[in-house]
Design a protein around this motif. Sequence first.
Motif, PDB file in Angstrom:
ATOM      1  N   PRO A  97       0.801  -1.231   0.000  1.00  0.00           N
ATOM      2  CA  PRO A  97       0.000   0.000   0.000  1.00  0.00           C
ATOM      3  C   PRO A  97       0.829   1.274   0.000  1.00  0.00           C
ATOM      4  N   ASN A  98       0.145   2.355  -0.260  1.00  0.00           N
ATOM      5  CA  ASN A  98       0.737   3.682  -0.287  1.00  0.00           C
ATOM      6  C   ASN A  98       1.003   4.143   1.151  1.00  0.00           C
ATOM      7  N   LEU A  99       2.271   4.302   1.511  1.00  0.00           N
ATOM      8  CA  LEU A  99       2.623   4.714   2.867  1.00  0.00           C
ATOM      9  C   LEU A  99       2.543   6.225   3.049  1.00  0.00           C
ATOM     10  N   THR A 100       2.492   6.956   1.953  1.00  0.00           N
ATOM     11  CA  THR A 100       2.488   8.419   2.066  1.00  0.00           C
ATOM     12  C   THR A 100       1.118   8.959   2.468  1.00  0.00           C
ATOM     13  N   VAL A 101       0.080   8.140   2.340  1.00  0.00           N
ATOM     14  CA  VAL A 101      -1.269   8.601   2.694  1.00  0.00           C
ATOM     15  C   VAL A 101      -1.810   7.817   3.888  1.00  0.00           C
ATOM     16  N   ALA A 102      -0.900   7.224   4.658  1.00  0.00           N
ATOM     17  CA  ALA A 102      -1.305   6.432   5.822  1.00  0.00           C
ATOM     18  C   ALA A 102      -1.174   7.228   7.110  1.00  0.00           C
ATOM     19  N   GLY A 103      -1.271   8.551   6.984  1.00  0.00           N
ATOM     20  CA  GLY A 103      -1.096   9.409   8.148  1.00  0.00           C
ATOM     21  C   GLY A 103      -2.173   9.248   9.200  1.00  0.00           C
ATOM     22  N   ASP A 104      -3.332   8.674   8.817  1.00  0.00           N
ATOM     23  CA  ASP A 104      -4.401   8.518   9.794  1.00  0.00           C
ATOM     24  C   ASP A 104      -4.231   7.274  10.654  1.00  0.00           C
ATOM     25  N   LEU A 105      -3.206   6.471  10.369  1.00  0.00           N
ATOM     26  CA  LEU A 105      -2.924   5.319  11.229  1.00  0.00           C
ATOM     27  C   LEU A 105      -2.452   5.818  12.593  1.00  0.00           C
ATOM     28  N   THR A 106      -2.901   5.164  13.637  1.00  0.00           N
ATOM     29  CA  THR A 106      -2.410   5.506  14.967  1.00  0.00           C
ATOM     30  C   THR A 106      -0.983   4.964  15.131  1.00  0.00           C
ATOM     31  N   ASP A 107      -0.296   5.444  16.163  1.00  0.00           N
ATOM     32  CA  ASP A 107       1.051   4.928  16.433  1.00  0.00           C
ATOM     33  C   ASP A 107       1.020   3.425  16.647  1.00  0.00           C
ATOM     34  N   ALA A 108       0.000   2.951  17.363  1.00  0.00           N
ATOM     35  CA  ALA A 108      -0.123   1.515  17.620  1.00  0.00           C
ATOM     36  C   ALA A 108      -0.339   0.742  16.325  1.00  0.00           C
ATOM     37  N   GLN A 109      -1.166   1.265  15.416  1.00  0.00           N
ATOM     38  CA  GLN A 109      -1.415   0.584  14.142  1.00  0.00           C
ATOM     39  C   GLN A 109      -0.153   0.526  13.290  1.00  0.00           C
ATOM     40  N   TRP A 110       0.641   1.601  13.312  1.00  0.00           N
ATOM     41  CA  TRP A 110       1.914   1.582  12.596  1.00  0.00           C
ATOM     42  C   TRP A 110       2.816   0.476  13.143  1.00  0.00           C
ATOM     43  N   GLU A 111       2.938   0.413  14.468  1.00  0.00           N
ATOM     44  CA  GLU A 111       3.810  -0.597  15.068  1.00  0.00           C
ATOM     45  C   GLU A 111       3.326  -2.009  14.754  1.00  0.00           C
ATOM     46  N   LEU A 112       2.030  -2.248  14.872  1.00  0.00           N
ATOM     47  CA  LEU A 112       1.486  -3.579  14.616  1.00  0.00           C
ATOM     48  C   LEU A 112       1.645  -3.970  13.147  1.00  0.00           C
ATOM     49  N   ALA A 113       1.565  -2.994  12.251  1.00  0.00           N
ATOM     50  CA  ALA A 113       1.773  -3.280  10.829  1.00  0.00           C
ATOM     51  C   ALA A 113       3.215  -3.669  10.571  1.00  0.00           C
ATOM     52  N   ILE A 114       4.165  -2.944  11.177  1.00  0.00           N
ATOM     53  CA  ILE A 114       5.584  -3.207  10.944  1.00  0.00           C
ATOM     54  C   ILE A 114       6.031  -4.500  11.606  1.00  0.00           C
ATOM     55  N   ARG A 115       5.706  -4.658  12.867  1.00  0.00           N
ATOM     56  CA  ARG A 115       6.236  -5.786  13.636  1.00  0.00           C
ATOM     57  C   ARG A 115       5.454  -7.076  13.482  1.00  0.00           C
TER      58      ARG A 115
END
Length: 262
Positions: A97-115
């Motif tokens: 997916p496009n990471l440049t428009v994923a600004g509405d993800l919460t910090d927790a959602q970013w971490e869970l997506a990466i890890r």
Amino acid sequence: MQMETNPGVMRRISWLVFGGLFTVVLVTTAATSVVSERKLRRTYDIAASGIAPTTDSLSVLRGSLLARDLDCDGCHGEDFSGAVSFAAFGVGQVIAPNLTVAGDLTDAQWELAIRFGLKRNGEGMIGMPSRSYYYLTDADVAALIGYFRNLEPVADALPETRLGPLGRLGLALGWFDVEPELVDRDLPRDASAAAPPEAYGKYVGMTNCGACHGTGGGQAAEGSSNRLIPESYSDDELLLFLRSAAQAMRWVHRFTETGGWR
């Protein structure tokens, strides 16, 4: 004495055989669809660590280097606006997916997506190498999130990830799996970027190379060609191998004589 074959009987037998094969295919297809859909729609309740992104200039620079070294641009595109990372007839297509428009993800959602390879709705991703990224330190995950949050939005018109019949069959039979199933969540994350060169080199290997070469207690990739035996190389040969392989695969790893990128 030669027996005569009744054409009507042969036709009925042919139809019975054809009907049996058609029924087997139909049942197999239905079962494959049910099992694969259950795997695709399963949600995971995994707690985030409470990482907050770091947005100072040095951390954002660190995040930009990590994003290249971890080959994020190899799947998500040079500008991280998303791309088709895999496509094969009958198997399907995987969209990064496009990471440049994923600004509405919460910090927790970013971490869970990466890890852990989780989508924002808790379902598992396909193709996200979280089995390696799981080992990233909190500081490196924070730097990555801070960098991605600072990207300029880029418009896209990407299709969706979808699996064809062969892809669904492979998922149902366990030839591959959604990423949360491949992350060994029981293994500790005790590596540190401030560790001695040997330990830091292991950290680089686990977070960069583990998705293909295996992560010890985690899931290893299939195939003997993926099993690297460092003892087969001298130090110079191994360093040359890593650098040439990185160049051939478009990676930008900054392998150093002290164990990894800094």
